[in-house]
Design an enzyme around this catalytic site. Sequence first.
Site, PDB file in Angstrom:
ATOM      1  N   ARG A   9       4.404   8.058  -6.385  1.00 41.57           N
ATOM      2  CA  ARG A   9       3.300   7.555  -5.311  1.00 41.57           C
ATOM      3  C   ARG A   9       3.029   6.566  -4.545  1.00 41.57           C
ATOM      4  O   ARG A   9       3.485   5.167  -5.171  1.00 41.57           O
ATOM      5  CB  ARG A   9       1.481   7.888  -5.761  1.00 41.57           C
ATOM      6  CG  ARG A   9       1.017   7.764  -4.616  1.00 41.57           C
ATOM      7  CD  ARG A   9      -0.764   7.511  -5.326  1.00 41.57           C
ATOM      8  NE  ARG A   9      -1.514   7.714  -4.554  1.00 41.57           N
ATOM      9  CZ  ARG A   9      -2.693   7.602  -4.643  1.00 41.57           C
ATOM     10  NH1 ARG A   9      -3.394   6.822  -5.488  1.00 41.57           N
ATOM     11  NH2 ARG A   9      -3.099   7.081  -3.231  1.00 41.57           N
ATOM     12  N   HIS A  10       2.818   5.091  -3.722  1.00 43.98           N
ATOM     13  CA  HIS A  10       2.787   4.075  -3.693  1.00 43.98           C
ATOM     14  C   HIS A  10       2.344   3.476  -3.789  1.00 43.98           C
ATOM     15  O   HIS A  10       1.552   3.861  -4.362  1.00 43.98           O
ATOM     16  CB  HIS A  10       2.365   4.278  -1.383  1.00 43.98           C
ATOM     17  CG  HIS A  10       1.295   4.477  -1.439  1.00 43.98           C
ATOM     18  ND1 HIS A  10       0.470   4.156  -1.360  1.00 43.98           N
ATOM     19  CD2 HIS A  10       0.706   6.316  -0.879  1.00 43.98           C
ATOM     20  CE1 HIS A  10      -0.871   5.469  -0.961  1.00 43.98           C
ATOM     21  NE2 HIS A  10      -0.918   5.699  -1.233  1.00 43.98           N
ATOM     22  N   ARG A  59       3.143   1.724   3.279  1.00 39.67           N
ATOM     23  CA  ARG A  59       2.879   1.037   2.315  1.00 39.67           C
ATOM     24  C   ARG A  59       3.794   2.026   1.509  1.00 39.67           C
ATOM     25  O   ARG A  59       4.288   1.847   0.827  1.00 39.67           O
ATOM     26  CB  ARG A  59       1.065   2.305   2.093  1.00 39.67           C
ATOM     27  CG  ARG A  59       1.251   3.637   2.207  1.00 39.67           C
ATOM     28  CD  ARG A  59      -0.576   3.790   2.511  1.00 39.67           C
ATOM     29  NE  ARG A  59      -0.651   5.808   3.057  1.00 39.67           N
ATOM     30  CZ  ARG A  59      -1.242   5.749   4.111  1.00 39.67           C
ATOM     31  NH1 ARG A  59      -0.775   5.370   4.990  1.00 39.67           N
ATOM     32  NH2 ARG A  59      -1.356   7.305   4.039  1.00 39.67           N
ATOM     33  N   GLU A  83       1.986  11.628   4.826  1.00 42.94           N
ATOM     34  CA  GLU A  83       0.530  11.855   3.626  1.00 42.94           C
ATOM     35  C   GLU A  83       0.305  13.162   4.990  1.00 42.94           C
ATOM     36  O   GLU A  83       0.518  13.259   6.079  1.00 42.94           O
ATOM     37  CB  GLU A  83      -0.244  10.946   3.786  1.00 42.94           C
ATOM     38  CG  GLU A  83      -1.553  11.304   2.965  1.00 42.94           C
ATOM     39  CD  GLU A  83      -1.210  11.734   1.590  1.00 42.94           C
ATOM     40  OE1 GLU A  83      -1.101  12.810   1.586  1.00 42.94           O
ATOM     41  OE2 GLU A  83      -1.521  10.988   0.750  1.00 42.94           O
ATOM     42  N   HIS A 151       3.109  10.041  -0.675  1.00 39.47           N
ATOM     43  CA  HIS A 151       1.608   9.582  -0.583  1.00 39.47           C
ATOM     44  C   HIS A 151       1.073  11.081  -2.004  1.00 39.47           C
ATOM     45  O   HIS A 151       1.506  12.049  -1.635  1.00 39.47           O
ATOM     46  CB  HIS A 151       0.705   9.990   0.333  1.00 39.47           C
ATOM     47  CG  HIS A 151       1.752   8.997   1.392  1.00 39.47           C
ATOM     48  ND1 HIS A 151       0.948   7.967   1.473  1.00 39.47           N
ATOM     49  CD2 HIS A 151       2.865   9.347   2.162  1.00 39.47           C
ATOM     50  CE1 HIS A 151       2.204   7.008   2.623  1.00 39.47           C
ATOM     51  NE2 HIS A 151       3.326   8.214   3.091  1.00 39.47           N
TER      52      HIS A 151
END
Length: 214
Positions: A9-10, A59, A83, A151
């Site tokens: 995940r970012h 992101r 996402e 995401h």
Amino acid sequence: MSRQIILWRHGQTAWNAAGRVQGQSDVPLDEVGVAQAGSAAARLATLNPARILTSDLSRASATAQALSDLTGIPFESDKRLREMAFGLREGLTSREAWESHPHEMRAFFTGDDVRMPGGETYREAGKRFAEVLTEVGATVKHDRPVVIVAHGAVLRVGACTFVGISQEYWRSFGGLSNCSWSVLEESRFGDRTIWRITEWNAGTLPEPVLSDDT
């Protein structure tokens, strides 16, 4: 070493910190997120990944860039890794969404995979993400994992879709922290080969599991 896909995940954004739903809104990393990406990338780089794939939202791509800088492997962008689209919830906190759209929010959380206006369903998001995992899974090497940067929501539903977990159990998997990761690993059972979730929301490197249940 088994074949592995790392789902990363970012890092943190200002909207994460404020509790605002991001969805497909393109919100950049904040200073904390940049530091998180650099720290986590230093650990993941030791796995010597063969490929780095990422959502095209900034992101995620900025998080992927941190790993690319350390490994020298250019990252590959794929819109299917974005996402989940949350429609009218995007940009709002939970309280703001309930206050301004109570009927839509009630339907979303109590219905059977209801689409928020302007968004997509969990099933739709899981399907597109799992398509990428299926393609990647066919190419992963035994000694070099693939890292996918994406995401929280789409990582959860995409991983569950890919390994065949029924949708009624998706919410049993907790949310992923910023810059934490999960691990998909290919395992053999007799004459069957399947992909399993072997780590979830981890911040340390995968280690061999010494267990009777292998």
